[in-house]
Design an enzyme around this catalytic site. Structure first.
Site, PDB file in Angstrom:
ATOM      1  N   ASP B  10       6.136   6.172  -2.862  1.00  0.00           N
ATOM      2  CA  ASP B  10       5.706   5.452  -1.661  1.00  0.00           C
ATOM      3  C   ASP B  10       6.734   4.360  -1.368  1.00  0.00           C
ATOM      4  O   ASP B  10       7.536   4.007  -2.225  1.00  0.00           O
ATOM      5  CB  ASP B  10       4.323   4.824  -1.896  1.00  0.00           C
ATOM      6  CG  ASP B  10       3.813   4.066  -0.670  1.00  0.00           C
ATOM      7  OD1 ASP B  10       3.969   4.584   0.454  1.00  0.00           O
ATOM      8  OD2 ASP B  10       3.276   2.952  -0.823  1.00  0.00           O
ATOM      9  N   SER B  11       6.684   3.820  -0.159  1.00  0.00           N
ATOM     10  CA  SER B  11       7.566   2.714   0.207  1.00  0.00           C
ATOM     11  C   SER B  11       7.308   1.479  -0.658  1.00  0.00           C
ATOM     12  O   SER B  11       8.187   0.651  -0.833  1.00  0.00           O
ATOM     13  CB  SER B  11       7.346   2.350   1.668  1.00  0.00           C
ATOM     14  OG  SER B  11       5.990   2.040   1.885  1.00  0.00           O
ATOM     15  N   CYS B  73       3.522   8.249   1.036  1.00  0.00           N
ATOM     16  CA  CYS B  73       3.836   7.366   2.166  1.00  0.00           C
ATOM     17  C   CYS B  73       3.651   8.146   3.461  1.00  0.00           C
ATOM     18  O   CYS B  73       4.325   9.158   3.680  1.00  0.00           O
ATOM     19  CB  CYS B  73       5.275   6.887   2.025  1.00  0.00           C
ATOM     20  SG  CYS B  73       5.869   5.897   3.405  1.00  0.00           S
ATOM     21  N   ASN B  74       2.748   7.679   4.300  1.00  0.00           N
ATOM     22  CA  ASN B  74       2.508   8.371   5.566  1.00  0.00           C
ATOM     23  C   ASN B  74       3.741   8.383   6.457  1.00  0.00           C
ATOM     24  O   ASN B  74       4.008   9.359   7.145  1.00  0.00           O
ATOM     25  CB  ASN B  74       1.356   7.711   6.330  1.00  0.00           C
ATOM     26  CG  ASN B  74       0.007   8.214   5.882  1.00  0.00           C
ATOM     27  OD1 ASN B  74      -0.476   9.221   6.387  1.00  0.00           O
ATOM     28  ND2 ASN B  74      -0.607   7.544   4.925  1.00  0.00           N
ATOM     29  N   THR B  75       4.499   7.279   6.434  1.00  0.00           N
ATOM     30  CA  THR B  75       5.679   7.192   7.288  1.00  0.00           C
ATOM     31  C   THR B  75       6.707   8.259   6.882  1.00  0.00           C
ATOM     32  O   THR B  75       7.259   8.957   7.735  1.00  0.00           O
ATOM     33  CB  THR B  75       6.287   5.770   7.213  1.00  0.00           C
ATOM     34  OG1 THR B  75       5.276   4.826   7.581  1.00  0.00           O
ATOM     35  CG2 THR B  75       7.464   5.621   8.143  1.00  0.00           C
ATOM     36  N   GLU B 153      -2.499  -6.797   2.102  1.00  0.00           N
ATOM     37  CA  GLU B 153      -1.718  -7.361   0.993  1.00  0.00           C
ATOM     38  C   GLU B 153      -2.031  -8.835   0.761  1.00  0.00           C
ATOM     39  O   GLU B 153      -1.863  -9.341  -0.339  1.00  0.00           O
ATOM     40  CB  GLU B 153      -0.214  -7.178   1.240  1.00  0.00           C
ATOM     41  CG  GLU B 153       0.177  -5.724   1.215  1.00  0.00           C
ATOM     42  CD  GLU B 153       1.605  -5.476   0.758  1.00  0.00           C
ATOM     43  OE1 GLU B 153       2.395  -6.431   0.743  1.00  0.00           O
ATOM     44  OE2 GLU B 153       1.910  -4.322   0.427  1.00  0.00           O
ATOM     45  N   CYS B 185      -2.397   5.529   6.758  1.00  0.00           N
ATOM     46  CA  CYS B 185      -1.510   4.617   6.032  1.00  0.00           C
ATOM     47  C   CYS B 185      -2.218   4.298   4.726  1.00  0.00           C
ATOM     48  O   CYS B 185      -3.422   4.009   4.733  1.00  0.00           O
ATOM     49  CB  CYS B 185      -1.266   3.341   6.843  1.00  0.00           C
ATOM     50  SG  CYS B 185      -0.366   2.063   5.925  1.00  0.00           S
ATOM     51  N   THR B 186      -1.481   4.367   3.628  1.00  0.00           N
ATOM     52  CA  THR B 186      -2.141   4.232   2.315  1.00  0.00           C
ATOM     53  C   THR B 186      -2.716   2.845   2.052  1.00  0.00           C
ATOM     54  O   THR B 186      -3.494   2.672   1.121  1.00  0.00           O
ATOM     55  CB  THR B 186      -1.154   4.583   1.174  1.00  0.00           C
ATOM     56  OG1 THR B 186       0.079   3.938   1.427  1.00  0.00           O
ATOM     57  CG2 THR B 186      -0.963   6.080   1.079  1.00  0.00           C
ATOM     58  N   HIS B 187      -2.339   1.864   2.868  1.00  0.00           N
ATOM     59  CA  HIS B 187      -2.936   0.536   2.695  1.00  0.00           C
ATOM     60  C   HIS B 187      -4.338   0.443   3.307  1.00  0.00           C
ATOM     61  O   HIS B 187      -5.125  -0.415   2.932  1.00  0.00           O
ATOM     62  CB  HIS B 187      -2.079  -0.536   3.382  1.00  0.00           C
ATOM     63  CG  HIS B 187      -0.986  -1.088   2.528  1.00  0.00           C
ATOM     64  ND1 HIS B 187       0.151  -0.384   2.251  1.00  0.00           N
ATOM     65  CD2 HIS B 187      -0.847  -2.280   1.889  1.00  0.00           C
ATOM     66  CE1 HIS B 187       0.947  -1.129   1.496  1.00  0.00           C
ATOM     67  NE2 HIS B 187       0.364  -2.277   1.266  1.00  0.00           N
TER      68      HIS B 187
END
Lengths: 266, 266
Positions: B10-11, B73-75, B153, B185-187
């Site tokens: 992931d990013s 990472c979705n992006t 975050e 988005c994973t967040h």
């Protein structure tokens, strides 16, 4: 040498507030700006990584033979100014942090200064150290405001959510009886109105972009490096990434349409 | 080969929501995770830069000989899944986007799906394309929510500011009569409660982390690559930066104390 550009770098586009202040203070100077938009932000990253990036950014500017380097990134100013100084030979170097600290120390009457910035800047206590070097009697209170950068970049300039976040971030520092508040991150001037409304009119806001522009003018005069004739009107912009929102953000920070931008690899 | 790790990248740390889902679905598997915390976020950057980073991230995992690669990472899933596939030879590759799209297409009754994600994911229209490949009759409505990552975050999980931002971001998509909403988005699963309260109980929320865990299980079974005995209980974590807040964020995403983490250079 006088006609060489002023080299300015930042983690991203926040440093454009410094470009704008330099343009106003020094209209005859050529400006070279590098924004490390491929690796932005720096303020949430470790000291090791910020120092590595600071060396890369300085090397990028050095390719264009600037006459002075301005660190427009508070996080780099706080964590890696020595890295910049080592990477650029004998060039004069100035950063937003020292300039902001000097202006704040000169302005406070009750010797109680607040500083807001990124997590990395605040954790370093670099503003506290810089201010106390100038005057050991001043008490410095600092607060990290991690959401201010994304709120500014999203254009939530006067949004109720921004007001709520500002009220929460600033409540503790407001109880310390400060009379001066340093905007220790180049994005924060975008949210200046909300910050001013939150802290009230008794507190003097210090914008480190204005402070560094004044400091740069003095430094260039002392070094005999001032330019006396206008050569170019638009800054030479280098970025490591050109995301979709770049032109919108340029407009937000500079208040004018984006000129040509050069994409470079770090 | 069965005992080789599942490689996940992931990013940054958002992909830990995928690690958690994989651990729940596949408790016997070894997990190798790389988070590119030195260059996070990706979702605000250009396609060119995201594709370059995706190749670097895949190369990083390949050093550890994984049996499968999961793009958490979705992006990257949206902009660079082909780069990952080209960079890892003949390994099976799966990403959060395809898995989320498949689950959403299976769940919707009225064929109107909403997708929220980063600016880069939404601009790519990759969810729309993936869903319409499965069923051309489904209408997909998407919305970028850039402040959700920093709000998550910062731990503003249930904060009034988060509620205001969610109400603003989701108002338009809510008027489209969707019955399914993909957290692209994973967040975003960190903010699931606020998102659920904002959209109401009639809308089914699709968490792409759960979706990719199910898809991975199927893929490993089909390929005969499932592990059958427990080898390690904690994931092997690699990061490109170890910022001060890392352990707090690990706790937020995983709900457990941070194990040893290996710092690597990209």
């Amino acid at each position: 040498m006088n006609k060489s550009p002023i080299g300015i770098f930042d983690s991203g586009i926040g440093g454009l507030t410094v470009v704008k202040a330099i343009q106003a203070a020094l209209p005859f100077e050529r400006i070279l700006y590098f924004g490390d938009t491929a690796r932005v932000p720096y303020g949430t990253k470790s000291q090791v990584t910020v120092r590595k990036y600071a060396a890369d950014d300085t090397a990028m500017l050095m390719r264009y033979q600037p006459k002075i380097i301005i660190v427009a990134c508070n996080t780099v100013s706080a964590l890696a100014l020595d890295v910049v100084e080592k990477s650029c030979g004998h060039l004069p170097v100035t950063g937003v942090l020292k300039a902001g600290a000097r202006l704040a120390a000169g302005v406070t009457r009750n010797k109680r200064i607040g500083v807001i910035g990124t997590q990395a800047t605040v954790s370093s206590n670099a503003y506290g150290l810089a201010i106390n070097q100038l005057n050991a009697e001043i008490e410095v209170f600092s607060q990290a405001c991690p959401l201010f950068v994304p709120l500014a970049e999203e254009g939530f300039i006067d949004h109720p959510a921004t007001k709520l976040v500002a009220a929460e971030y600033l409540s503790e520092i407001m109880q310390k009886g400060i009379d001066t508040l340093v905007l220790g991150c180049t994005h924060y001037p975008i949210l200046r109105k909300v910050i001013e409304e939150t802290v009230g009119p008794e507190i003097t806001i210090i914008d480190s972009a204005d402070a560094v522009a004044l400091g740069t003018k003095e430094l260039l005069m002392e070094s005999g490096l001032l330019a006396f004739t206008q050569t170019e009107s638009t800054p030479h912009l280098l970025v490591s990434d050109l995301p979709q929102k770049f032109s919108t953000l340029y407009q937000l920070f500079m208040g004018s349409a984006m000129p040509d931008v050069e994409l470079v690899e770090v």
